[in-house]
Design a protein around this motif. Structure first.
Motif, PDB file in Angstrom:
ATOM      1  N   ALA A  48      41.071  17.818 -39.176  1.00  0.00           N
ATOM      2  CA  ALA A  48      39.923  18.715 -39.041  1.00  0.00           C
ATOM      3  C   ALA A  48      38.635  18.120 -39.611  1.00  0.00           C
ATOM      4  CB  ALA A  48      40.231  20.056 -39.692  1.00  0.00           C
ATOM      5  N   GLN A  64      33.079  33.458 -41.131  1.00  0.00           N
ATOM      6  CA  GLN A  64      32.966  33.746 -39.705  1.00  0.00           C
ATOM      7  C   GLN A  64      33.701  35.037 -39.350  1.00  0.00           C
ATOM      8  OE1 GLN A  64      34.217  30.429 -37.334  1.00  0.00           O
ATOM      9  NE2 GLN A  64      33.410  31.264 -35.448  1.00  0.00           N
ATOM     10  N   ALA A  79      34.853  21.798 -34.113  1.00  0.00           N
ATOM     11  CA  ALA A  79      34.316  20.548 -34.660  1.00  0.00           C
ATOM     12  C   ALA A  79      34.619  20.418 -36.156  1.00  0.00           C
ATOM     13  CB  ALA A  79      32.806  20.483 -34.434  1.00  0.00           C
ATOM     14  N   ASN A 132      45.178  29.984 -36.137  1.00  0.00           N
ATOM     15  CA  ASN A 132      44.811  28.659 -36.637  1.00  0.00           C
ATOM     16  C   ASN A 132      43.745  27.968 -35.798  1.00  0.00           C
ATOM     17  OD1 ASN A 132      46.593  28.833 -38.730  1.00  0.00           O
ATOM     18  ND2 ASN A 132      48.241  27.794 -37.671  1.00  0.00           N
ATOM     19  N   VAL A 176      46.287  18.330 -36.736  1.00  0.00           N
ATOM     20  CA  VAL A 176      44.835  18.313 -36.533  1.00  0.00           C
ATOM     21  C   VAL A 176      44.162  17.584 -37.695  1.00  0.00           C
ATOM     22  CG1 VAL A 176      42.787  19.708 -36.162  1.00  0.00           C
ATOM     23  CG2 VAL A 176      45.014  20.627 -35.516  1.00  0.00           C
ATOM     24  N   GLY A 178      35.597  30.040 -31.902  1.00  0.00           N
ATOM     25  CA  GLY A 178      35.186  29.884 -30.513  1.00  0.00           C
ATOM     26  C   GLY A 178      36.370  29.639 -29.601  1.00  0.00           C
TER      27      GLY A 178
HETATM   28  N1  LIG Z   1      44.394  27.209 -40.905  1.00  0.00           N
HETATM   29  C1  LIG Z   1      44.435  26.278 -39.949  1.00  0.00           C
HETATM   30  N2  LIG Z   1      45.608  25.745 -39.538  1.00  0.00           N
HETATM   31  C2  LIG Z   1      45.646  24.789 -38.568  1.00  0.00           C
HETATM   32  N3  LIG Z   1      44.560  24.308 -37.929  1.00  0.00           N
HETATM   33  C3  LIG Z   1      43.354  24.813 -38.283  1.00  0.00           C
HETATM   34  C4  LIG Z   1      43.234  25.827 -39.298  1.00  0.00           C
HETATM   35  N4  LIG Z   1      41.917  26.124 -39.452  1.00  0.00           N
HETATM   36  C5  LIG Z   1      41.255  25.343 -38.557  1.00  0.00           C
HETATM   37  N5  LIG Z   1      42.112  24.557 -37.855  1.00  0.00           N
HETATM   38  C6  LIG Z   1      41.746  23.551 -36.837  1.00  0.00           C
HETATM   39  O1  LIG Z   1      40.753  22.713 -37.367  1.00  0.00           O
HETATM   40  C7  LIG Z   1      39.754  22.405 -36.401  1.00  0.00           C
HETATM   41  C8  LIG Z   1      38.392  22.787 -36.927  1.00  0.00           C
HETATM   42  O2  LIG Z   1      38.268  24.184 -36.975  1.00  0.00           O
HETATM   43  P1  LIG Z   1      36.983  24.964 -37.489  1.00  0.00           P
HETATM   44  O3  LIG Z   1      37.363  26.397 -37.595  1.00  0.00           O
HETATM   45  O4  LIG Z   1      36.444  24.291 -38.682  1.00  0.00           O
HETATM   46  O5  LIG Z   1      35.971  24.772 -36.267  1.00  0.00           O
HETATM   47  P2  LIG Z   1      34.464  25.273 -36.102  1.00  0.00           P
HETATM   48  O6  LIG Z   1      33.623  24.075 -36.015  1.00  0.00           O
HETATM   49  O7  LIG Z   1      34.151  26.274 -37.134  1.00  0.00           O
HETATM   50  O8  LIG Z   1      34.511  25.941 -34.659  1.00  0.00           O
HETATM   51  P3  LIG Z   1      33.867  27.328 -34.069  1.00  0.00           P
HETATM   52  O9  LIG Z   1      32.508  27.009 -33.637  1.00  0.00           O
HETATM   53  O10 LIG Z   1      34.731  27.618 -32.883  1.00  0.00           O
HETATM   54  O11 LIG Z   1      33.966  28.355 -35.131  1.00  0.00           O
HETATM   55  C9  LIG Z   1      40.174  23.132 -35.136  1.00  0.00           C
HETATM   56  O12 LIG Z   1      40.803  22.222 -34.294  1.00  0.00           O
HETATM   57  C10 LIG Z   1      41.133  24.191 -35.610  1.00  0.00           C
HETATM   58  O13 LIG Z   1      42.099  24.445 -34.612  1.00  0.00           O
END
Ligand SMILES: Nc1ncnc2c1ncn2[C@@H]1O[C@H](COP(=O)(O)OP(=O)(O)OP(=O)(O)O)[C@@H](O)[C@H]1O
Ligand SMILES: [Mg+2]
Lengths: 509, 327
Positions: free
Chosen positions: A21, A88, A43, A401, A19, A405
């Protein structure tokens, strides 16, 4: 350089296995502003925050905080530098008291060490300021998610930070608690603090925020002044396509088929704690909303129906047959599904895969002699990953991970995939982005068309208004009123919610 | 400079993840190499068969323990159950109690029945009365050992020239020991149950999040009872085979400390002590590591006490590596 900036993050990059991110994200927060961080599930909002606070290391990029280039190796460092964060996932300690949770790491001291009396009285005062009157000596775990969230907020805002980060702080709060929180936020900003605010609720963002930065798939879309961007534009930018027909759907009248008895009939459900006589009927294919304040008994009622609380008295009939709900297993065997409001404690199996998490309730259906048919399992998972757009690099990714959401979507998939007759949704769209919300709502409607009944519990009135044929309002564990069709309006619901105590007592007296 | 530190951090996490997954494999290879260098006979096929025979009780009981630990519990009664199974079989086979006919078949059946009863007791107290697994199985640890000493009247029960003696020393064509076949069988069955069967998913789900498991309709009581019965059943098989190979059941020493080796194997194998995801292959490799340490010490004529110290150190290092450092 703009010396009005408190925080500047430049060219931030962050990879997880499989990913990307965060992809060269620029992000800046001015002094004394409330800055919304917006974007779909996954996102990268939470990741950006965690990179800032030092919970995650960044791959590359620069962080300038309060005029200095900084790098925070651990969350403790960022906290010491004046960044206070509400993550969160509530990150408090369930088996410590509320007071200890609020002061942990910075307890007031006297000559004998920690001054427990001061801890307790100050904690109590801080909570009272936020409109929460509870016993602070009790374990945190004894309180509801909403109270826990208020405790987290209280802890964070009492730290006198320069920057306060709130990652979906309102997801389990009711309207009046949110108002209290907003008031606090305004006070803090007036004193010069800056706030980063993450929420999927546009109303909130438009009420409280000055500017917004939008992320999509880990990339920066742009930063905007809130009063210069319309909601439609905002949503379109978030989902990357025209949003004009998102969230405009509504349901018509429920058409009962002649002679169809109620699928579920409940009368005078009472557990002597929170429930004091609730009666709700649901017919096949009907979507019934349940509205009410926090603590009115919405979740408790759902738990009785799902067999989690067998101390109740009152009648329950399923398809005309009287029945006693004793265990969740029994409820599931009757074709009931219950998507709990508490994702972390009652939902996910953190170190199991998306696939395993989603199919755990469908296993008996897709197995023979106890052996799981992995082909069917994969079909189910692929279907839901696709239809509710779960963002995951693969079905074998550990659910912990995924972004918050997306975890929620996996749980919805878990219950939808068991082909239920009745599905109880307790705050189903908590933490879910607008696009996905519309998709889930469409899915719910489709269910109802296929004859599946839905008990829809939500603290977001708009959601109930959009989706329900009928809304039952409960108050203090009793029915307070019921609305159908055109009558389901915010004003009418609020009216029943606020109906004065005396009247309800007389009605039930 | 900050960049450099960050880079180092990234490498550290990658290395850490890698060690978490494959640490046990490396330790295993390292021990093999040490032994191969210090002893030219080590790589002979017979040494390997011996390793697999000696590691037999650890390997199979660690698989039983894997179920228990994955479900969020622990079973310290394994060694005592091994003893009670070996002892039960021996007294019946020797015809010590006139009430029972002298029969190998009956001996084995009774050994299994008694062991399963202990497993049921463990599971029942833990799931129905919500008692701490360590307390309940500690009780069983004491009772089962005591029961063995009682039925054996405090003496070592030896037997010879029965068909039962032949089982433990049986070699299949190619000089393959029967223990090896049973080991392979148990590993395959465990892998199948954990990866492909509903029961396996349910065990791990309960260990990960018991409250959510209940809400998903999993009958946690039933699953937990099953888990402890599996552990006791496997312990019984181990006890029987060990006593068969040694032609005796020693009520005091049979299976002594076996539970510790089993728990250590699961821990080194990377399954969380608080329950959840079961790691099968690394558990088996870790079981062999534990046996290898003993063998290494023996072959190099070092005092056995060092084996214990080594084992202890390896466990603490392994568990440290497995730990999630970031919350
Ligand atoms: N510890 C981790 N290991 C692997 N992938 C991760 C990890 N943390 C986040 N991701 C990935 O990184 C991306 C961004 O995640 P993030 O949690 O920042 O999203 P978000 O914008 O906060 O979403 P939401 O509104 O659902 O909380 C996602 O595709 C998630 O699956
Ligand atoms: Mg998030």
């Amino acid at each position: 350089m703009d010396n009005n900036l408190l925080l500047e993050m430049k060219q931030i990059d962050k990879h997880f296995t499989g990913v990307h991110a965060l992809d060269q994200v620029d992000f800046a927060v001015r002094k004394g502003e409330i800055h919304a961080l917006m974007g779909e599930n996954g996102a990268g909002k939470s990741t950006l925050v965690k990179v800032l606070t030092g919970l995650y290391g960044k791959d590359s990029g620069q962080i300038i905080f309060d005029g200095e280039e900084r790098s925070f190796p651990t969350p403790q460092d960022s906290q010491n530098a004046g960044i206070s964060t509400i993550y969160q996932e509530i990150n408090l300690i369930p088996h410590l008291s509320v007071a200890e949770n609020i002061f942990i790491g910075r307890e007031p001291k006297n000559v004998f060490g920690i001054d427990w009396k001061a801890v307790r009285s100050q904690a109590r005062q801080l909570l009272l300021d936020n409109g929460i009157d509870i016993d602070v000596t009790q374990d945190l775990a004894t309180y509801s998610t909403a109270i826990q969230q208020m405790v987290a907020i209280t802890r964070a805002i009492s730290q006198n930070a320069k920057l306060l980060i709130m990652d979906e702080p309102t997801s389990s709060l009711a309207e009046d608690e949110i108002q209290v929180m907003f008031e606090k936020m305004r006070e803090l900003v007036a004193k010069g603090m800056s706030i980063i605010f993450i929420s999927h609720k546009l109303d909130e963002v438009y009420t409280i925020c000055d500017r917004a930065t939008i992320l999509k798939d880990g990339k920066l879309v742009g930063s905007y002044d809130i009063d210069k961007i319309s909601r439609l534009e905002m949503v379109s930018k978030m989902i990357g396509r025209d949003a004009s027909n998102v969230l405009k759907r509504s349901v018509g009248e429920y058409e009962a088929k002649e002679g169809t008895a109620a699928l579920l009939h409940t009368k005078d459900i009472d557990n002597r704690v929170k429930l004091h006589g609730i009666s709700i009927d649901i017919r096949p294919g009907e979507i019934v909303g349940v509205a009410g304040l926090l603590g009115a008994g919405k979740t408790e009622f759902a738990k009785v129906v799902f067999g989690c609380d067998n101390t109740y008295t009152g009648e329950i009939e399923v398809e005309g047959k009287p029945i006693r709900m004793n265990t969740p297993k029994g409820a599931i065997d009757l074709g009931f599904a219950y998507c709990s409001e508490d994702r972390k404690v009652e939902g996910i199996f953190p170190h199991m895969s998306v696939k395993e998490n989603m199919t755990i309730t469908a296993l008996s259906r897709i197995s023979k002699f106890g052996v799981v048919d992995t082909r069917k399992q994969k079909e189910i998972v692929d279907k839901y990953i696709d239809s509710i757009r779960i963002k995951t690099p693969s079905p074998d990714q550990l659910i912990c991970n995924l972004s918050g959401g997306n975890q929620q979507k996996v749980l919805l998939g878990r219950w939808l995939s068991m082909d239920p007759k009745l599905i109880i949704l307790d705050e189903p769209t908590r933490g879910i982005d607008v696009g996905a919300k519309a998709e889930i709502e469409a899915l719910i409607k489709q269910f109802s068309e296929n004859g599946i009944s839905v008990l829809y519990i939500s603290s977001e009135l708009e959601e109930l208004i959009r989706n329900c044929y009928r809304v039952v309002v409960i108050r203090d564990g009793m029915n307070s009123g019921e609305l159908t069709g055109e009558d389901i309006t915010e004003a009418n619901i609020m009216n029943y919610i606020a109906k004065n105590m005396k009247e309800t007592e007389e009605a039930h007296g | 400079m900050a960049e450099g530190r960050q880079k180092a951090q990234v490498y550290k996490t990658v290395l850490n993840e890698h060690l978490k997954k494959f640490g046990a494999v490396y330790a295993f290879l390292l021990l093999i190499i040490i032994n191969a260098i210090s002893n030219e006979n080590f790589l002979a096929i017979n040494t390997m068969w011996n390793l697999l025979i000696q590691a037999f009780p650890i390997i199979i009981t660690s698989l039983g323990m894997l179920f228990v630990i994955s479900s969020g519990g622990i079973d310290v009664s394994v060694g005592s159950v091994m003893a009670v199974a070996g002892g039960m079989n021996a007294v019946i086979m020797n015809g010590i109690y006139p009430a029972f006919p002298r029969s190998i078949f009956l001996g084995i059946v009774m050994a299994l029945v008694v062991s399963l009863m202990f497993g049921f007791f463990n599971g029942f107290m833990i799931s129905v009365f919500n008692m701490q697994p360590i307390i309940v199985t500690l009780t069983t640890y004491i009772i089962a050992r005591g029961l063995t000493q009682l039925i054996a009247n405090g003496k070592i029960l030896s037997f010879s020239n029965t068909p039962f003696n032949a089982v433990g020393v049986l070699r299949l064509p190619g000089n393959v020991p029967i223990q090896f076949i049973i080991e392979i069988l148990f590993v395959l069955i465990t892998a199948f149950v954990i990866k492909r069967m509903v029961f396996g998913y349910q065990v791990q789900a309960i260990g990960e999040n018991p409250q959510a498991a209940k809400l998903c309709g999993i009958q946690t009581t039933k699953v937990q009872i099953m888990v402890y019965m599996i552990s006791s059943f496997i312990a019984a098989i181990a006890g029987l085979l060990v006593s068969s190979r040694t032609s005796a059941a020693d009520p005091t020493n049979l299976g002594a400390l076996a539970e510790m080796d089993a728990i250590a194997a699961v821990a080194i194998g990377g399954t969380s002590m608080s329950g959840g995801k079961s790691r099968i292959l690394t558990t088996v490799i870790s079981a062999m590591i534990i046996q290898l340490i003993t063998i290494t010490i023996n072959m190099n004529n070092i005092h056995y006490a060092y084996a214990r110290i080594m084992k202890g150190l390896i466990i603490i290092i392994a568990v440290y590596i497995q730990q999630d450092k970031k919350r």
